[in-house]
Design an enzyme around this catalytic site. Structure first.
Site, PDB file in Angstrom:
ATOM      1  N   LYS A 390       0.862  -1.179   0.000  1.00 40.88           N
ATOM      2  CA  LYS A 390       0.000   0.000   0.000  1.00 40.88           C
ATOM      3  C   LYS A 390       0.902   1.233   0.000  1.00 40.88           C
ATOM      4  CE  LYS A 390      -1.787   3.000   2.025  1.00 40.88           C
ATOM      5  NZ  LYS A 390      -1.823   4.485   1.746  1.00 40.88           N
ATOM      6  N   SER A 444       5.201   7.746  10.337  1.00 42.08           N
ATOM      7  CA  SER A 444       5.305   8.463  11.600  1.00 42.08           C
ATOM      8  C   SER A 444       5.125   7.518  12.786  1.00 42.08           C
ATOM      9  CB  SER A 444       4.252   9.568  11.671  1.00 42.08           C
ATOM     10  OG  SER A 444       2.950   9.008  11.802  1.00 42.08           O
ATOM     11  N   VAL A 447       1.327   6.939  13.679  1.00 40.68           N
ATOM     12  CA  VAL A 447       0.649   5.959  12.836  1.00 40.68           C
ATOM     13  C   VAL A 447       1.194   4.562  13.100  1.00 40.68           C
ATOM     14  CG1 VAL A 447       0.127   5.282  10.461  1.00 40.68           C
ATOM     15  CG2 VAL A 447       0.144   7.698  11.089  1.00 40.68           C
ATOM     16  N   GLU A 465       9.648   1.183  10.878  1.00 40.35           N
ATOM     17  CA  GLU A 465      10.702   2.188  10.746  1.00 40.35           C
ATOM     18  C   GLU A 465      10.009   3.528  10.845  1.00 40.35           C
ATOM     19  OE1 GLU A 465      12.714   5.089   9.795  1.00 40.35           O
ATOM     20  OE2 GLU A 465      12.493   4.395   7.725  1.00 40.35           O
ATOM     21  N   CYS A 499      13.230  10.864   7.671  1.00 37.15           N
ATOM     22  CA  CYS A 499      13.301  10.384   9.055  1.00 37.15           C
ATOM     23  C   CYS A 499      14.709  10.519   9.614  1.00 37.15           C
ATOM     24  CB  CYS A 499      12.814   8.939   9.142  1.00 37.15           C
ATOM     25  SG  CYS A 499      13.771   7.792   8.121  1.00 37.15           S
ATOM     26  N   GLU A 597       9.542  15.938  15.679  1.00 37.19           N
ATOM     27  CA  GLU A 597       9.980  15.793  14.291  1.00 37.19           C
ATOM     28  C   GLU A 597       9.235  16.802  13.422  1.00 37.19           C
ATOM     29  OE1 GLU A 597      10.969  12.062  11.380  1.00 37.19           O
ATOM     30  OE2 GLU A 597       9.015  12.061  12.368  1.00 37.19           O
TER      31      GLU A 597
END
Length: 709
Positions: A390, A444, A447, A465, A499, A597
């Site tokens: 996805k 994130s 999520v 990750e 990231c 972040e």
């Protein structure tokens, strides 16, 4: 043509809603058509000529159009080869239309930065065209089948952006039928506007063209005013282009599409050949995918630049790096081994088998579309897993193209399945699906936590990750020129949407004032602008939502007392989402811009006195993904590498990456590791086999005819 001008061309075609199609090999006829269309409301004309010198006739038409109607957008149709396309572009064509998709013509149009509208007769052709950067496609399934085809593809193909239909029948009813089916623009020939002839190439009464075209525009406007029918099983969303305010609507698939993809992957794993063939055969397929990625690097890079807003040169480098990951993963297909134990006693022999985990659901983000799926997919395929992928809503293009390349490389049907759509619908269903054995997610931290929660139904394996708030620590003894370049690169690479972004600079106080001043001066020189300009270093922010988050955190930095030394504002442009390179100093560890972040081109500068203080500040976040250490002292380098809680420590470098070395984070930066020989741990299960050799030597109860021990 710049990216902005290219999109303006597309916007004009879509806004008009009518794409007239004229066949002619006579210059006088071309001038007559141009005169007749003056004042008719048509801004886009597709001129089709089957003769060998059609481009010269087109040049006359282009000249006349410029003289009579400077808003007219002229395109050449039925172009079958790059030579013809090149001649028409030189003659003034603003877009090229083909009877079918042609890769060489696509490459030429991409290089010349003009839209290419290939003809498509199947859903697969549409996917291919879009993966090559076609914002518009034409549909050629025939007059009677056309509306039904458009209606059908609006369901299963959410990536379909704008459909420009060709071959409309000569009636008002057929016009309404096409629009009701979801066609964005309408094409018609002289037969339609004159109602006299069935052959679009025959002569038509020029005097009748203007009122007929005006009538068609009225029909289009009326049909569009009616409430649209909802797409099958879903709503629609409209991801915006990151560098221009163009909105391209696509229907989002329902969960039934995801279920079908999982069923295909399940069947391919349980009954198909892929998990059972020798590793060397899997390696050959994976290597062919790597070769295909390299061969299509220019086209894949263009798709990523257009969808994500990243600079084209950076996109190209990422495509090449993705191929390297596939090549490394291919080697693991031949080294997915377990273990043996010959030390359990003379009567026992132990085996540890490594087997594929099964169906793997993969959810990838929008910032590095092809690179991140290449961190997961080839490693899962190498050990025999099947996959359902996805991609992010904003950037599905290269993932769709990758699936086609994998199929062409020999990957069996059902092994790789791509489903697009919103994460809260499709992604959530994938994470909770009972027939999915594992989820690999990049995105994130917030999520990621929801993915864990959704996956608990069948306790599937989860690899994550997630985010980072990564420091670069610059000590006074470092090579300061090298550190300066790496600090600016580390925070502004990919617009800070990374990231691993080095969004925190920790600099030793004895050199802080001078080094910070040099950082600001260097940051002023970083080029910001059009992603398709090779000189650009900072492209466009990917979405309005992300831009709002960046500006909100910049505001928090100001309100909490940090000193804004550079930037902090949206660039004043007539279109697009571009952010100034931004630097804050005087930042304290408790401030939001030091802890959260930002995912944007914003650098927070803190200072330290000692190595122990530097380590405490570096670890003062919930993240632990990576860090950079700049020093010439070996004790300091090793000491910091041991003290900082992060999965990757760069010493006197930053943002390097090698397929051989594992990648992942501590704390809320993730679970598990990607890359390296350890990467297959996540995609495999270990099975212990204990084998007894010879007669049984220990009996729980009396053995028949004898005594127990």
């Amino acid at each position: 043509m710049t990216l902005s001008a290219r999109l303006e061309t597309i916007i004009a075609v879509v806004e008009t809603g009518v794409l007239p199609l004229f066949h002619s090999d006579d210059a006088d006829r071309a001038r007559g058509i141009t005169d007749a269309l003056r004042g008719g409301g048509v801004r886009a004309i597709e001129f089709t000529d089957r003769g060998p010198n059609g481009w010269s006739v087109f040049a006359t038409l282009a000249t006349e159009a410029a003289r009579h109607d400077r808003d007219a957008i002229l395109g050449a149709g039925s172009i079958r080869d790059p030579f013809a396309a090149d001649r028409f572009i030189a003659a003034g064509a603003r877009f090229i239309v083909g009877p079918s998709f042609d890769a060489e013509v696509a490459r030429l149009c991409n290089r010349r930065r003009i839209p290419y509208l290939p003809g498509c007769a199947t859903p697969t052709e549409i996917v291919t065209a879009e993966a090559w950067g076609s914002e518009l496609v034409k549909v050629f399934p025939g007059d009677s089948l056309g509306p039904a085809f458009v209606k059908a593809i609006r369901g299963p193909l959410p990536e379909t952006q704008v459909v420009v239909t060709g071959g409309v029948a000569a009636s008002e009813a057929s016009v309404n039928e096409w629009i009701a089916a979801g066609a964005a623009c309408l094409g018609f020939g002289s037969a339609l506007v004159t109602r006299r002839h069935t052959d679009p190439g025959s002569d038509a009464d020029v005097s009748e063209l203007t009122p007929a075209v005006a009538r068609l525009i009225d029909l289009v406007a009326a049909a569009r005013a009616a409430p649209p029918a909802p797409a099958r099983g879903s709503r629609s969303w409209a991801p915006p282009s990151p560098s221009a305010p163009t909105r391209i609507s696509s229907p989002a698939p329902g969960v039934e599409d995801l279920d079908r993809a999982v069923d295909a992957a399940r069947k391919a794993f349980d009954d198909g050949p892929w998990p059972r063939i020798p590793g060397v055969e899997r390696a050959r397929v994976i290597n062919r995918v790597a070769d295909a990625i390299r061969a299509n690097a220019d086209d894949l890079a263009l798709v990523e630049a257009l969808e994500s807003g990243k600079p084209i040169r950076q996109a190209h480098d990422e495509i090449v790096s993705s191929a390297d990951l596939w090549e490394y993963a291919a080697t693991l297909s031949r080294h997915t081994y377990g273990d043996t134990y010959n030390t359990l006693g003379p009567a026992m022999f132990g085996l540890v088998l490594r087997e594929p985990v099964g169906v793997v659901g993969m959810i990838t983000p929008w910032n590095f579309p092809l690179l991140i799926i290449s961190q997961k997919l080839p490693f899962a395929l190498a050990v025999g897993c099947t996959a359902v992928v996805k991609p992010a809503d904003l950037t599905p293009g290269t993932t769709i193209r990758l699936a086609r390349l994998a199929q062409e490389a020999g990957l069996p049907d059902g092994v790789l399945n791509v489903v697009t759509g919103p994460g809260r619908v499709v992604g959530n269903r994938l994470a909770e699906h009972p027939d999915v054995d594992m989820i690999s997610f990049t995105g994130s931290t917030e999520v990621g936590k929801r993915v864990i929660d959704a996956s608990k139904g069948n306790l599937k394996k989860v690899e994550l990750e997630l985010g980072g708030k990564n420091p670069q620590l610059v000590f006074a003894d470092a090579d300061l020129d090298a550190a300066l370049d790496a600090v600016v690169y580390g925070v502004y690479f990919n617009m800070g949407e990374c990231c691993n972004s080095g969004s925190r600079l920790l600099v030793q106080r004895s050199i802080a004032d001078d080094f910070i001043e040099r950082v600001v001066e260097r940051a002023r020189t970083v080029p910001v602008g059009d992603p398709l300009d090779p000189a650009t270093k900072i492209g466009a922010i990917a979405s309005d939502e992300q831009f709002d988050k960046i500006l909100e955190l910049v505001g928090a930095g100001r309100s909490e007392g940090a000193d804004l030394l550079l930037g902090g504002n949206r660039l004043a442009t007539d279109r697009g989402r571009f952010m100034e390179a931004t630097v804050f100093s005087g930042v304290q560890p408790a401030m939001r811009i030091a802890r959260e972040e930002i995912f944007g081109p914003v650098l927070s500068v803190l200072t330290f006195e000692t190595a122990d203080e530097a380590a405490r500040i570096a670890n003062a976040t919930k993240f632990g993904l990576s860090a950079g250490v700049w020093t010439r002292d070996l004790d300091t380098a090793i000491g910091m590498s041991r003290s900082i809680h992060a999965g990757t420590i760069w010493v006197n470098t930053f943002l390097d990456g090698y397929p051989e070395l594992p990648f992942g984070g501590y704390k809320e930066s993730g679970l598990g590791r990607e890359f390296g020989r350890f990467s297959i741990d996540a995609f495999t299960e270990l099975k212990s086999v204990q084998m007894h050799l010879g007669p049984r030597t220990s009996w729980w109860i009396d053995r028949p005819g004898g005594a127990s021990r």
